[in-house]
Design a protein around this motif. Structure first.
Motif, PDB file in Angstrom:
ATOM      1  N   GLU A 203       2.005   7.026  -8.540  1.00 27.03           N
ATOM      2  CA  GLU A 203       1.201   8.175  -8.106  1.00 27.03           C
ATOM      3  C   GLU A 203       0.786   9.041  -9.297  1.00 27.03           C
TER       4      GLU A 203
ATOM      5  N   ASN B 292      -1.999   7.215 -11.113  1.00 30.28           N
ATOM      6  CA  ASN B 292      -3.250   7.287 -10.340  1.00 30.28           C
ATOM      7  C   ASN B 292      -3.911   8.647 -10.492  1.00 30.28           C
ATOM      8  N   GLU B 293      -3.087   9.687 -10.432  1.00 29.56           N
ATOM      9  CA  GLU B 293      -3.641  11.030 -10.580  1.00 29.56           C
ATOM     10  C   GLU B 293      -4.239  11.208 -11.979  1.00 29.56           C
ATOM     11  N   ARG B 294      -3.589  10.679 -12.981  1.00 25.83           N
ATOM     12  CA  ARG B 294      -4.025  10.869 -14.362  1.00 25.83           C
ATOM     13  C   ARG B 294      -5.328  10.119 -14.653  1.00 25.83           C
TER      14      ARG B 294
ATOM     15  N   ASN C 126      -0.548  18.934 -13.709  1.00 23.48           N
ATOM     16  CA  ASN C 126      -0.577  17.616 -13.075  1.00 23.48           C
ATOM     17  C   ASN C 126       0.829  17.020 -13.072  1.00 23.48           C
TER      18      ASN C 126
ATOM     19  N   ILE D 106       4.682  14.892  -8.132  1.00 20.88           N
ATOM     20  CA  ILE D 106       3.435  15.303  -7.507  1.00 20.88           C
ATOM     21  C   ILE D 106       3.749  15.854  -6.120  1.00 20.88           C
TER      22      ILE D 106
ATOM     23  N   SER E 154       0.277  20.327  -8.205  1.00 22.09           N
ATOM     24  CA  SER E 154      -0.601  19.573  -9.081  1.00 22.09           C
ATOM     25  C   SER E 154      -1.678  18.847  -8.262  1.00 22.09           C
TER      26      SER E 154
END
Length: 353
Positions: free
Chosen positions: A230, A233-235, A302, A349, A353
């Motif tokens: 996760e 993916n966010e980054r 984040n 997360i 974030s």
């Protein structure tokens, strides 16, 4: 005291302890300490389904019991009688305890144990030792005591006296023996409580991991691995479903280091489990959690920032109160954070974030 060399393939934790030998230190135990020690020893023996310490005034003569079947004391079981005296045991110490178990069998409280063992720091005196080595003479001595002035049957009605005598006549007295303290200590060294009680050996840890990440599937790591994916993916604005889909080189390298750290902490857990009580490692995890949770709960831009700040803080969290401190490796600290994430105590997360 000089600690034994653990060898070239291990790290060791020198545990400072008393200068007395274990048997000398045992002399200062309270009766309850002695019962707990015998309980720890019995748990280190092989073959028991469960070991219990009934305790209390209604224990019917049962200090520590080893159960061999699901039937408990209705089936096969062993009885360990704990006597912490400043002298060796005499027949007059043993007979009342033997009576309790015979009365318990007579009353249907439990079946006759397979074995009955006396455990005392100073062992048995010469007279009791001779009797225990000759079941026929022990039987004769006990039955004589049961008829004598010290007998607990004086105030019993005739029916009870007859029933208890019948049980006593039918007992195989070879079940009554005593354990030698040195033999007990040899077995107790296998107990995770031995080091904490006596400090007579180092806590060791192999230099090489028992297992490496490449040798184990990810099933037991599912939670913290999912959280790492996760973060990636966010980054990167991706939608990778699992670690196998990670295509970014830096993320794959980060994931590799995270797994290595997790397995290093799992290796530490395994070394601790074999040598100290389970709460020693859980206390270490709690100390790490207490040291990083404020960082985890702060605002971060984040998930990667939160993860990085938490593991950075982990490198400086004081863990000196743990008996494991001298065998903790730097990456264990990061691994402890991933263990806590795997237990859903830390998240990267989901806050802000």
């Amino acid at each position: 005291m000089d600690l034994p060399d653990p060898g070239p393939d291990t790290y060791s934790l020198g545990v400072s302890g008393p200068t007395l030998l274990p048997r000398q230190y045992i002399a200062f135990f309270s009766p309850s300490d002695w019962e707990e020690f015998v309980y720890e020893w019995a748990r280190a023996l092989d073959g028991y389904l469960q070991v219990q310490m009934p305790g209390g005034s209604g224990d019917r003569g049962l200090d520590v019991v080893g159960l061999l079947t699901e039937a408990g004391t209705d089936g096969q079981w062993d009885c360990f009688q704990c006597k912490h005296y400043s002298r060796a045991l005499k027949p007059g110490d043993a007979y009342p305890e033997m009576y309790k178990v015979i009365a318990g069998v007579t009353d249907g409280v439990y079946a006759l144990p397979r074995r009955y063992r006396f455990l005392a720091p100073h062992g048995c005196g010469p007279t009791l030792t001779r009797l225990l080595n000759s079941p026929s003479k022990l039987r004769e001595g006990f039955l004589g005591w049961l008829e004598g002035s010290s007998s607990p049957l004086h105030d019993a009605d005739s029916d009870r006296r007859a029933r208890i005598r019948a049980t006593a006549l039918g007992v195989d007295y070879s079940l009554f023996k005593a354990e030698d303290l040195e033999d007990v200590l040899v077995v107790h060294r296998r107990s995770p409580n031995h080091v904490l009680r006596f400090g007579t050996q180092p806590i060791t840890r192999p230099r090489e991991l028992a297992q490496t990440p490449s040798e184990v599937d990810l099933s037991r790591e599912a939670v913290y691995v999912k959280k790492l994916v996760e973060v990636y993916n966010e980054r990167h604005g991706t939608a990778w479903k699992n670690e196998a889909e990670i295509s970014d080189a830096s993320s794959r390298e980060h994931f590799k280091r995270a797994r290595e750290a997790f397995f290093s902490a799992e290796d530490l857990r395994g070394s601790a489990r074999d040598q100290v009580p389970a709460e020693v490692f859980s206390d270490l995890q709690q100390d790490m959690y207490d040291g990083v949770v404020d960082i985890e709960q702060m605002e971060h831009p984040n998930g990667m920032s939160r993860l990085s700040k938490v593991t950075e803080k982990a490198s400086t969290v004081p863990l000196d109160s743990s008996p494991l401190i001298r065998i903790i490796r730097p990456r264990d600290r990061t691994g402890l954070c991933h263990q806590l994430a795997n237990d859903d105590r830390l998240n990267w997360i989901g806050q802000d974030s």
